[in-house]
Write an enzyme that holds these catalytic residues in place. Structure first.
Site, short mmCIF file in Angstrom:
data_model
loop_
_atom_site.label_atom_id
_atom_site.label_comp_id
_atom_site.label_asym_id
_atom_site.label_seq_id
_atom_site.Cartn_x
_atom_site.Cartn_y
_atom_site.Cartn_z
N GLU A 117 22.65 24.38 -9.03
CA GLU A 117 21.29 23.86 -9.26
C GLU A 117 20.74 24.42 -10.56
OE1 GLU A 117 18.54 24.29 -5.97
OE2 GLU A 117 20.10 23.74 -4.51
N GLU A 159 22.03 28.18 0.20
CA GLU A 159 21.32 29.42 -0.14
C GLU A 159 21.16 30.32 1.09
OE1 GLU A 159 17.69 28.45 -2.26
OE2 GLU A 159 18.84 28.32 -4.10
C1 GAL Z 1 16.54 25.66 -4.10
C2 GAL Z 1 17.07 24.85 -2.92
C3 GAL Z 1 16.85 23.38 -3.17
C4 GAL Z 1 15.42 23.14 -3.58
C5 GAL Z 1 15.08 23.98 -4.79
C6 GAL Z 1 13.66 23.84 -5.27
O1 GAL Z 1 16.43 26.99 -3.79
O2 GAL Z 1 18.44 25.10 -2.74
O3 GAL Z 1 17.15 22.66 -2.01
O4 GAL Z 1 14.59 23.47 -2.53
O5 GAL Z 1 15.25 25.31 -4.48
O6 GAL Z 1 13.41 22.54 -5.63
#
Ligand code: GAL
Length: 722
Positions: free
Chosen positions: A249, A180
């Protein structure tokens, strides 16, 4: 007849694999493995968040749930605790973890980072990295780039030496560099751009033979694939038409912070989001997390709870979180039935009625798959597709792998809910206690400095605890009540928690929160004529893991520290001489690690410390029979850390959930982590996972360090069972 309108999709559909030499490549449609396009179902399982003994079963459950890929970050600070000293043992045995995945017949997506965010201490960076001269994290900074490259190359060569990349016959089909970085690059501008270009080139230069991705980074240079992270990603487009649409994600829930509720995301909404992504040409999605696990040790990021359950399909303890796990398994089956059509056509999209949408994937060879959507969050609808009427519940998508039969609807849950319970198995433990001493400024083993120092600078995070010690000399009569008022001590701290002792007695406690880690202690203090001992115990609750240049954020008592109401008016203690003591006495005596500990006099029976601040507790117990996962019920305790046979199971802190932070949990409508919050007035975390693998049949030593004062007689060992 529906007027189907083919959307002009900027997707390269030629089977461009002829030009491909590597075993893993991609085109505008999907990742291509050995010449075949794939719809890949992936899930995050972070190896240090469970034990190696748990890995095979977790991965089998992931496979049974229809996953093709296991995604994990690589945790630099776990692997290189001090410069050049590597650790790939136990929970950090990355090679073993990947081989377990390989044995199960699944692929791996390796997110090397090495910045990971992940609610992990310091975002995965070792604390020593910050103190390398000239260091600036995640920008065009030479010391940083040198260290990052060294670590990335270390991991890549370890993987190569074990033949773990797909072209070598291994399971790794993809890697990730950075994490990110888009928002940071946008914020810092030119050095950010230069760093992106460098990171991409460096990663590609390691020559892994598999694609690299950069998540949440529109600027990802070719051939790196930019990907989406979020609760929904249907609208995402990669930055080039010849890159596949990937979702790295898909948040299955959210993390718990101390003081906040454990968030929930309904299975129906998650399934809806995934189906919507796939019907919009998405070909890879990863559940973050598929199994969240536990932040053992002090591995949690700032104010992040020890449990990293995440409301994931497999719960913290490795049990199926139903109906989520089963509802997603059914979704994956339906999607896989559609795969031949999905990978070889672009969807034709139609809008037959209000809030209705139809996506049809149809190939020349006669394959056809359809997705029928109802976007109305409140009402069901009847949708006519190819002369057949389909009932669609509110906010739902039906999947028709042959364009005729709806085999799955995202809002229709067939799996039964699980009702796992915590059942006490040992509730009478014989405790011993040992009082941690309150040090004072003239103690021998302290470090004396002028003024107030930043906490991590002093402790280097070797402990959560740092004592700030000073003396205050007051004239006779000065410290006593003045017009009915005690002098007021004010202590401003950058965080995260603070216990204030005056002449060895606790005067008060303050703590911050994830949103506002800073705190101020303001309290009347009872001083005596002559020298008074001020002992401030500053406690860090994990280091920040996200935010531009979070490495510059401070922890600890930085002042001002003042004393008001003396004859002279206000005395500023900020710049005077302070003594420092990193860590607790009990830590230096290794009370947490029974095999190494120095013998001290523990008290028990009627002398057992009850509700006393700064107390160590110790007991032994035998492993309960059976295989059910185990936990400690810590409801009667305050804040501190817990060890089993010398291994830390994490920080404990009930962190009661503030009233007013709870809301309705309704699956329909756009989700965010502030929705579906329950448990107001309850502890954020009551139970703490005790891995079975850390127990021997008998004589297990359980040690608790308690900061505030609790009642250990009410601690029980519980099993998690249906
Ligand atoms: C995303 C990040 C992950 C984790 C998630 C929240 O933005 O890439 O590593 O932090 O948020 O659980």
């Amino acid at each position: 007849m529906l007027g189907l309108k083919v959307l002009a999709m900027a997707v390269v559909l030629s089977l461009a694999c002829s030009s491909v030499t590597a075993a893993v490549s991609y085109d505008g449609k999907s990742i291509v493995i050995n010449g075949r396009r794939k719809i890949l179902v992936s899930g995050s399982i972070h190896y240090p968040r469970s034990t190696p003994e748990m890995w095979p079963e977790l991965i089998q459950k992931a496979k049974d749930g229809g996953l093709d890929v296991i995604q994990t970050y690589v945790f630099w600070n776990g692997h290189e605790p001090s410069p050049g000293n590597y650790n790939f043992e136990g929970r950090y045995d990355l090679v073993k973890f990947i081989k377990v995945v390989q044995r199960a017949g699944l692929y791996v997506h390796l997110r090397i980072g090495p910045y990971v965010c992940a609610e992990w201490n310091f975002g995965g960076f070792p604390v020593w990295l910050k103190y390398v001269p000239g260091m600036e994290f995640r920008t065009d900074n030479q010391p940083f780039k040198v260290a990052m490259q060294r670590f990335v190359e270390k991991i890549v060569s370890l993987m190569k030496s074990e033949n773990l990349f797909e072209p070598q016959g291994g399971p790794i089909i993809m890697s990730q560099i950075e994490n990110e970085y888009g928002p940071v690059e946008w914020e810092i501008g030119a050095p950010g751009k230069a760093y992106t270009a460098w990171a991409a080139k460096m990663a590609v230069g390691t020559d892994t033979g598999v694609p690299w991705i950069m998540c949440k980074q529109e600027t990802a240079p070719d051939p790196i694939i930019d990907t989406c992270n979020g609760f929904y990603c249907e609208g995402f487009r990669p930055n080039k038409p010849d890159k596949p649409k990937m979702w790295t994600e898909a948040w299955t829930g959210w993390y718990t912070q101390f003081g906040g509720p454990p968030p929930r995301r309904p299975a129906e909404d998650l399934a809806f989001a995934v189906a919507r992504f796939v019907q919009n040409n998405g070909s890879f999605f990863n559940y973050y997390m598929y199994h969240g696990g536990t932040n053992f040790d002090r591995s949690a990021g700032r104010f992040v709870a020890t449990s990293y359950d995440y409301d994931a399909p497999i719960d913290e303890y490795g049990l199926l979180n139903e109906p989520k796990w089963g509802h997603l398994r059914d979704l994956h089956k339906a999607i896989k039935q559609c795969e031949p059509a999905l990978v070889s056509s672009n969807p034709a999209v139609a809008w037959p009625g209000k809030n209705q949408e139809v996506h049809v994937f149809e190939t020349k060879s006669g394959r056809c798959a359809a997705f029928l959507s109802n976007y109305d969050p409140n009402s069901s609808t009847k949708l006519t597709f190819r002369n057949v009427e389909y009932d669609l519940p509110p906010w739902s998508i039906s999947i028709l792998p042959d364009c005729k039969t709806a085999v799955y609807n995202t809002a229709t849950v067939q799996s039964k809910s699980s009702s796992a319970k915590m059942v006490p198995v040992i509730d009478r433990l014989n405790w011993q206690s040992y009082g941690e001493e309150t040090p004072s400024a003239d103690d021998r083993d302290t470090l004396v400095m002028e003024g107030l120092w930043e906490q991590i600078n002093v402790t280097r995070d070797s402990s959560d605890y740092l004592w700030y010690l000073t003396d205050v000399n007051v004239g006779s009569g000065e410290g006593f009540l003045k017009n009915g008022q005690l002098p007021t001590l004010t202590v401003m701290s950058a965080g995260h928690a603070l216990h204030v002792f005056v002449n060895g007695k606790l005067s008060g406690t303050e703590y911050g929160s994830l949103d506002n880690p800073k705190l101020t202690f303001n309290g009347g203090v009872n001083l005596k004529p002559g020298i008074n001992k001020i002992s401030l115990l500053s406690v860090s609750v994990g280091l920040a893991n996200v935010g531009t240049h979070y490495e510059r954020w401070n922890t600890g008592v930085l002042g001002p520290v003042t004393l008001k109401g003396l004859d002279e008016g206000t005395r500023d203690l900020t710049k005077q001489r302070w003594s420092y003591k990193a860590g607790l006495k009990g830590e230096s005596l290794n009370l947490d690690a029974p095999r190494r500990s120095t013998s001290v006099e523990w008290t028990e029976g009627s002398l057992l410390a009850q509700k006393q601040p700064l107390t160590w507790y110790k007991t032994t117990f035998n492993a309960p029979d059976g295989n059910d996962p185990l936990a400690l019920d810590m409801i009667s305790m305050g804040k501190g850390e817990v060890w089993i046979n010398g291994q830390s199971i994490g920080r404990h802190w009930p962190g009661y959930i503030a009233k007013g932070s709870c809301g309705e949990c309704n699956y329909a409508g756009t989700f965010n982590e502030k929705k579906c919050q329950t448990g107001c007035g309850q502890p954020s975390q009551r139970w703490y996972h005790v891995p079975r693998a850390w127990l021997k049949p008998s004589g297990n030593v359980l040690v608790v360090f308690e900061e505030w004062g609790g009642d250990p007689s009410k601690i029980s060992v519980v099993k998690r069972t249906f």
